[in-house]
Design an enzyme around this catalytic site. Sequence first.
Site, PDB file in Angstrom:
ATOM      1  N   ASP A 208      52.579  58.019  66.520  1.00  0.00           N
ATOM      2  CA  ASP A 208      51.340  57.391  66.049  1.00  0.00           C
ATOM      3  C   ASP A 208      50.215  57.579  67.068  1.00  0.00           C
ATOM      4  OD1 ASP A 208      52.440  56.205  63.623  1.00  0.00           O
ATOM      5  OD2 ASP A 208      53.557  54.895  64.968  1.00  0.00           O
TER       6      ASP A 208
ATOM      7  N   ASP B 202      54.958  60.951  71.631  1.00  0.00           N
ATOM      8  CA  ASP B 202      54.856  59.776  70.778  1.00  0.00           C
ATOM      9  C   ASP B 202      54.340  60.270  69.421  1.00  0.00           C
ATOM     10  OD1 ASP B 202      54.593  57.100  69.882  1.00  0.00           O
ATOM     11  OD2 ASP B 202      52.507  57.063  70.531  1.00  0.00           O
TER      12      ASP B 202
END
Length: 258
Positions: A15, A13
Amino acid sequence: MNTNLKFKAVVFDMDGVITKTALTHAAAWKKMFDDYLKKREAERGEPFVEFTHAGDYLPYVDGKPRYKGVQSFLESRGINIPFGDPTDSPGIETVCGLGNRKNIVFNEVLENEGVEVYQSTVALLNELKNAGIKLGVASSSKNCKPVLERVDLLDIFDARVDGVVSTELGLHGKPEPDIFTTACDIFGVKYSEAIVVEDAISGVQAGKKGKFGLTVGIARENNRKELEEAGADLVVEDLEEIGGIEGLNIQFRNLKKE
């Protein structure tokens, strides 16, 4: 390629895992929703209850595609407004309008404050790349590409499946595993031979649902218990705890033996 490694790909991922933009997103969501809730109080007499990080952002918004996050939070407050269209202006009272308003706030903060990375993640990315492991970034954010360009990390990835790509391909957002499985499909790597690295509950749920070889949760929000309950095989507060590529290999191998 390191032939001793038991896994062939790692999908990250962005963020909160690669870049320190999770808090920027959280601040943008809070400003947008608090402004909207105050507007509803003024116009409809509904008592204002502020949007909080632990009570609202983490359970309803974090990790989800933008409009899904808006919808999820509004449902939690019993607020029903039209979904609208992604082309809605930020001034329109629709799910899409509110989502677009949030994005403007996010980009303003990003422009003013810039982007920082987690050095431990960058170190692991470089180590994995040098070992011949396929690297993917899977993010709900439509800002993924420009953010990675700003920190000079876009080219390290063999596959990028973000909010823009998801819309183009009609993929379901987290907690469905689509963005992670699509990254693996691009590599040509079996899901059971890939690792997912996430900081959001919805992302960990996606990793579990996709039956990946190992799902790593990063508890940056003091939420170790929640990530474990969501299905993380391993939870750390920072990737430096894993011990680099060899530590990751040990964790992967041990899980396979269970």
